[in-house]
Structures are given as C-alpha cells and as structure tokens.
Enzyme design. Structure first.
Site, PDB file in Angstrom:
ATOM      1  N   HIS A  67      43.638  36.480  48.883  1.00  6.69           N
ATOM      2  CA  HIS A  67      43.201  36.543  47.485  1.00  6.69           C
ATOM      3  C   HIS A  67      44.367  36.296  46.525  1.00  6.69           C
ATOM      4  CE1 HIS A  67      39.884  38.399  44.746  1.00  6.69           C
ATOM      5  NE2 HIS A  67      40.505  37.400  44.137  1.00  6.69           N
TER       6      HIS A  67
ATOM      7  N   ARG B  39      34.305  34.661  45.055  1.00  7.76           N
ATOM      8  CA  ARG B  39      34.138  36.049  45.471  1.00  7.76           C
ATOM      9  C   ARG B  39      33.616  36.080  46.906  1.00  7.76           C
ATOM     10  NH1 ARG B  39      37.061  37.004  41.960  1.00  7.76           N
ATOM     11  NH2 ARG B  39      36.807  38.391  40.164  1.00  7.76           N
TER      12      ARG B  39
END
Length: 309
Positions: free
Chosen positions: A272, A224
């Site tokens: 991502h 993250r």
C-alpha cells in the site's frame, strides 16, 4: 477555532508539524487529549474510532487525510450536519500516476520474470508486449484515474476508461454504467482499478467481471482491497485466463502471513505504497478549507455521503 486530528494507529507528528509550520498561531489538538470538545468544529482524520464524532457536538467539517473517504463513511454515526471533504493533492496524483506506469511497464517488459530468472542463473528471453498492441482500461475516472489515463496516453498506449456516469476526456474513450461495463472489459489487456470504494463498487473485481477480460489480461489494483474478490482472482490466474496481477491494496492490511497471494507466482505485492500523502504539500488545502469554514464560504473537495465520493 482549532483543528483536531483524529486517527487510530496513524502517526500524527507530520501533520502537527506541517500545520504549525504554516500557521504557528493555530491550536492543533490530537484526540483524545482534547479538553473542550464542544468548541471543536474542524477534524482532520484517517481511520477514526467509530462513533467518535458524538464526542464533538459542534463538528462542522470532517476532512480526510487522503484521497479516499471510505474510512470515514464506514461510520454509521456520522453527524448529519458535518461536511466531509477529501484531498486532491497534485503530489498525490502525480505519485499515483508514476506508480501505475511503473507497474504497467514492469508487466509489459517482463521485469519480474527476468528478476526471478536472475536468481536461478537462467538466461532466458521472453517476448515483451508493445504499446501498439496493448489497450489499457482504467476503472474510475476521477482525479487519479483521469491523470493516469493522460500519462499512459503520452507513452503511446490506447487507454479507455470506465465510470459510473458520463465523462468527457480528450483522447480517451470513457465507457459508462453497467450497460457498457462488459464492452469496456472486453477491450482491456491491462485493467487498472482506481475506483472509489462504495457499496456499488465493493467486490466489483470478481469472477464474472474478470472473466470478461481478454485472455492473458493483467490486473492492477491500487484502489481498495475490498474491490477484489481474492479467491476469484486466484482461480482465474490458476486457470490461465489471466496472465498475472499487481496488487497494492488488500482486504486486511498488513496482508496476513498465510494469505495465498504471498506465494502465488503470478502475483506481485506492494504494501500500500502507490501514493502516500505528504502533509507538507497537502496542508495548504486543509488550511484553505479551515479558513473557508471560519468565513462561512463553500468548502472545496466536498464528498457526497450518498455517492461515496
């Protein structure tokens, strides 16, 4: 009983089709177009609007569309009676392992450097790193971290892990807790972050911890964006302490156009895409918990709100 899909800005057609393909008789609803919200007990979600579950007074299970659950736990108004679950999809785990290996090998064999040299018509050679002389450290020894560690070990790497609690993994030394973090970092020529995002792990990749890595260490973050303190990474790259970084996750996504990561010569960016959930393969796990809820049986892959994973 029905399943409601609740998400903000995420496409839902894939999940709707996958659920109906496996269970044609199932009523699949998409928030906010739900007439009888008091009859809904099972929610499938990613990035839901905060406080939305107050509209579903009888919700009993909140299931994440992916392996992460920080997007659920960020809501301060989650119903205490609802069980939170995450995905542990083998395809998701496999894809993450492959992506991590690709980033490791890209760094070791200088592929980005050679690509830049190609664009400049520059025939230059740079000595590559070897598996024998490279120790990889993985932060986070959950399903994803343990799998990545095992796969990298097969390639001949010495792999160490770090976890908040004691873990036993064959062929891998796992350091634990704050008391062993410095020792773990000192051995990590390549550091890979696969931690869950919790209040304890937020900002864990900061100047203090990254400075404990060996000189010329390389950092990979596929967990993250909030694990990393952006300005601390840039400072250590500019000082020469770190050789570079590959980043797949960011504090703000998409990454703002004016962010310094875009133009930094030592940073590789991907949008991502390390491991993307495939509804077709993950849906059976969702339906299994849906059936368990109906039958009053224990659910699988339950998340502790207190621990954050």
């Amino acid at each position: 009983m029905s399943i409601v899909i609740i998400t903000e800005g995420k496409e839902t057609n894939g999940w709707e089709k996958a659920l109906k393909a496996k269970r044609p008789e199932l009523e699949v609803l998409v928030h906010p177009d739900v007439a009888a919200k008091d009859k809904v007990e099972f929610a499938l979600t990613w990035g839901h609007p905060l406080g939305v579950f107050k509209e579903y007074p009888n919700i009993k299970c909140i299931a994440s569309m992916g392996a992460g659950v920080d997007h659920i736990l960020r809501d301060p108004e989650l119903p205490a009676s609802a069980t939170i679950t995450k995905l542990e999809d083998p395809n998701l785990t496999r894809d993450m392992g492959l992506f991590v290996m690709a980033l490791v090998l890209n760094h070791m064999r200088n592929l980005t450097v050679h690509k830049l040299n190609q664009q400049q018509h520059n025939w230059s050679r740079k000595r590559y790193l070897t598996t024998e002389d490279t120790t990889i450290g993985i932060m986070g020894m959950g399903t994803l971290g343990a799998h990545a560690a095992a796969e990298l070990t097969k390639l001949g790497f010495q792999v160490n892990g770090w976890a908040r609690t004691e873990k036993q993994l064959e062929g891998i030394k796992v350091y634990k807790g704050d008391e062993e973090l410095d020792s773990f970092l000192a051995t990590s020529d390549i550091l890979i972050c696969l931690l869950p995002l919790t209040p304890q792990t937020e900002n864990i990749l900061n100047k203090q911890t990254l400075s404990k890595l060996p000189n010329n260490a390389f950092v990979i973050n596929v967990a993250r964006g909030k694990h990393l303190v952006d300005e601390d990474l840039v400072e250590l790259l500019d000082s020469g302490h770190l050789a570079g970084a590959s980043l797949d996750v960011f504090r703000e996504e998409p990454l703002p156009k004016d962010h310094p990561f875009w133009s930094h010569p030592k940073i590789n960016i991907t949008p991502h895409i390390a491991s993307i959930t495939d509804p077709a393969s993950a849906v059976l796990q969702i339906l299994d918990n849906y059936d368990r809820l109906q039958r009053g049986k224990p659910l699988k892959n339950i998340v502790s709100p207190e621990l954050g994973y």
